[in-house]
Design an enzyme around this catalytic site. Structure first.
Site, short mmCIF file in Angstrom:
data_model
loop_
_atom_site.label_atom_id
_atom_site.label_comp_id
_atom_site.label_asym_id
_atom_site.label_seq_id
_atom_site.Cartn_x
_atom_site.Cartn_y
_atom_site.Cartn_z
N HIS A 91 21.75 33.45 29.28
CA HIS A 91 22.94 33.49 28.44
C HIS A 91 23.50 32.09 28.25
O HIS A 91 23.26 31.19 29.07
CB HIS A 91 24.00 34.39 29.07
CG HIS A 91 24.31 34.04 30.49
ND1 HIS A 91 23.55 34.50 31.55
CD2 HIS A 91 25.28 33.25 31.04
CE1 HIS A 91 24.04 34.03 32.68
NE2 HIS A 91 25.09 33.27 32.40
N CYS B 89 57.54 48.63 66.49
CA CYS B 89 56.64 48.83 67.62
C CYS B 89 57.39 48.43 68.90
O CYS B 89 58.46 47.82 68.82
CB CYS B 89 55.36 48.01 67.46
SG CYS B 89 55.57 46.22 67.53
#
Length: 640
Positions: free
Chosen positions: A67, A179
């Protein structure tokens, strides 16, 4: 743009007899010239050859797609030829190329050739499709095969896009993450939810309940407007503000690993309306949560509140030893000089709160605020060792006793609440200020008279066993504790090893300090090993992993083991064993070198107070490189 918009029947030539790469290129260019795509044939061929010089456009599997984008192209187009005999086109897999597509794009086109090339690449990965093209007998049949495959692919893409699109995005999504330590999982869970929501075209605001306080706090107006709130927490948070809202209650682990599942659950309406019980702090555990997880969360609530006292006090005590003069009075080491004695007194005071805080906040997690006072007293009694014995016969039960006291205190208060449910309404106000603390403290005092001797004897036995261990046995212990730190990185096994280290640290002897040192170095290794592996074994990690890898140096050196979680989650069967080996090696070497640590956290920031720090650094480096090497050996190449 479709491939068949650019590929015409007269731009296809089948069963071509071409002897080499140059002949194949000429055949393809001739077709471009025939359909009128070129204004300068020689210039276009130069552009094609220049692209080939940068690297062969043969993609393997017998396929090549030369290409070029050039001013010599007047109209964008694609040509195709088949060469059944095959030619050498310098393919990456070394196989001869038989199927050729050539893409020509004018330099004014907005990357038209790249768009078509990307679509062609996708289609040609299907070897059955490529084989059909090679078997085509006429250009019409060739075009029909391409058109049919492209339509099939477009249909699949449309179905995937429809499946991944949000069904009915709510007006607003909110989240809360927390947490026990408020360091790693809190922010990792929040980031996972935020990033996934962004990928899905949604907005979500997440409140992070971190160690330094809550960030991005949800306002009452935002909560009122929200359709769904995702609560991803491993500890208790204030839940009264969410009364009457649709809420999804889960863990930080689930938010980190499956954020899309949670968000889709919210969008699909698979949620439960939350009804607050009236308490200030409500347990975020769902009704189906296992007993083990509930107990774990109660424990972590106590540990997270205790850590600041242990870390601050431990470091100050370590500084006292660092500044003191051992030769003045070895038996009084740490308090021989005024400055050292000052640091030791402050650190000791902070350290003294460790057991009451641990027990108090375990009890608070179980029974809410009424459990605090009973838990605090239970923890203090574990520290002093109060029994029915005569003065001087007290037996402290230390860390383990405080742990038991916290759970006992919490459930004693729950029991008192249960038996006081039917008292007259007039007595409602005196329950939390008189009945619960008076009866609860009395009961925990009696219980501790039994617990202290039993747990104290157990502590004495464990200490004697550890202190009686030879070098070999301590090495085995170092391997075990180090490997546990790397097993689930913030999960139960990691926390169990860390809790054992805290209990050993509370004994304030050399054995306890050696255990704590082995545990911390074992927890530092996983992120550091990951970071090293992303540098030395780049082909074993994706570009995104290599980009985020170096950040793990910082997390590892700061003793944030959770930095390795994303890598372990992506490939657990290879990553976790590798990290366990590295951490086990580091823990063993720390024991061999008799490194000590009086502070339970801090990473490199507490290295100045580490005993035998030079060899401790060696243990960290050797363990990290061992883990790195194991990752290099076990992990597969990304392209495999």
């Amino acid at each position: 743009m479709k491939i068949t918009d650019l590929l015409r029947k007269d731009g296809i030539n089948l069963n071509v007899d071409a002897g080499d790469q140059n002949a194949a290129i000429d055949a393809l260019i001739e077709l471009h010239e025939r359909v009128g795509n070129l204004n300068n044939v020689s210039a276009f061929k130069k552009a094609i050859l220049a692209r080939e010089d940068k690297g062969s456009t043969a993609i393997g599997m017998g396929i090549a797609v030369p290409h070029a984008k050039s001013s010599s192209v007047s109209t964008a187009g694609v040509t195709a030829v088949t060469i059944p005999a095959g030619i050498d086109y310098k393919s990456l897999d070394g196989a001869p190329s038989k199927l050729f597509f050539m893409i020509a794009a004018p330099d004014t086109a907005a990357d038209t050739h790249l768009e078509v090339l990307a679509k062609l690449m996708t289609l040609l990965m299907d070897q059955k499709f490529a084989a059909k093209l090679l078997e085509a007998q006429t250009p019409d049949e060739f075009l029909s095969i391409v058109d049919e495959k492209e339509a099939e692919k477009d249909k699949e893409d449309a179905a995937k896009k429809a499946a991944s699109a949000p069904k009915a995005a709510p007006k607003k999504l909110l989240g809360v993450t927390a947490c026990p330590t408020g360091i790693a999982h809190t922010f990792m869970a929040a980031e996972a939810l935020e990033l996934k929501a962004k990928d899905m075209g949604l907005n979500i605001k997440v409140e992070k309940d971190g160690s330094a306080g809550a960030k991005d706090v949800l306002t009452s107006a935002e909560i009122a407007e929200a359709d769904v709130i995702i609560i991803a927490c491993d500890k208790n948070i204030e839940m009264g503000r969410f009364d009457g809202k649709d809420v999804i209650i889960t863990s930080t682990k689930e938010a980190i690993h499956n954020p899309e599942t949670l968000i889709r659950k919210a969008l699909d309406g698979d949620v439960t309306k939350y009804h607050h019980t009236g308490k200030v702090v409500q347990n975020t555990a769902s009704e189906n949560e296992s007993v083990g997880r509930k107990l774990y969360k109660h424990l972590m609530n106590g540990v997270s509140h205790m850590l600041p006292f242990v870390i601050g006090g431990g470091i100050l005590i370590a500084i006292a030893f660092l500044l003191d003069d051992y030769s003045i009075d070895p038996s009084n080491f740490g308090s021989n000089t005024p400055v050292a004695a000052w640091f030791k007194a402050i650190g000791g005071t902070a350290f003294g709160f460790m057991l009451p805080i641990l027990a108090g906040f375990i009890a608070q997690s179980i029974a809410d605020r009424p459990g605090l006072a009973v838990g605090f007293v239970g923890g203090a009694l574990a520290s002093t060792g109060a029994t029915f014995a005569a003065p001087g016969g007290n037996i402290p039960s230390a860390f383990l006793g405080a742990l038991v006291a916290g759970f006992v205190a919490g459930y004693v208060v729950l029991f008192l609440e249960k038996i006081c449910e039917n008292l007259p309404q007039a007595l409602e106000g005196i329950k939390p200020v008189l009945i619960y603390p008076l009866c609860g403290i009395l009961v925990i005092g009696l219980v501790m008279c039994a617990i202290n001797p039993l747990v104290g004897a157990l502590n004495a036995w464990i200490t004697a066993v550890l202190e009686g261990m030879g070098t070999g046995s301590m090495v085995v212990l170092g391997i075990l504790l180090g490997a546990m730190m790397a097993t689930d990185m913030g999960g139960p096994l990691n926390k169990a090893a860390y809790a054992f280290g805290l209990a050993s640290l509370a004994n304030q002897n050399e054995t306890g300090y050696m255990i704590m040192a082995a545990i911390m170095v074992g927890g530092m290794v996983p992120p550091v090993a990951i970071a090293l592996a992303t540098i030395f074994f780049k082909n074993k990690f994706t570009p995104a992993e290599r980009k985020s890898g170096p950040v793990n140096f910082i997390m590892g050196l700061c003793f944030i083991t959770e930095g390795a979680i994303p890598f372990a989650a992506a490939d657990p069967l290879r990553v976790i064993p590798s990290l366990m080996v590295g951490s086990g090696v580091a823990g063993a070497l720390s024991m061999v070198f008799k490194c000590t640590l009086m502070a339970p956290h801090g990473g490199i920031f507490v290295f100045p107070v580490v005993g035998n720090v030079a060899m401790y650094l060696v243990a960290l480096l050797v363990g990290s490189f061992a883990g790195c090497l194991m990752l290099g050996l076990l992990k597969k190449r990304v392209d495999d």
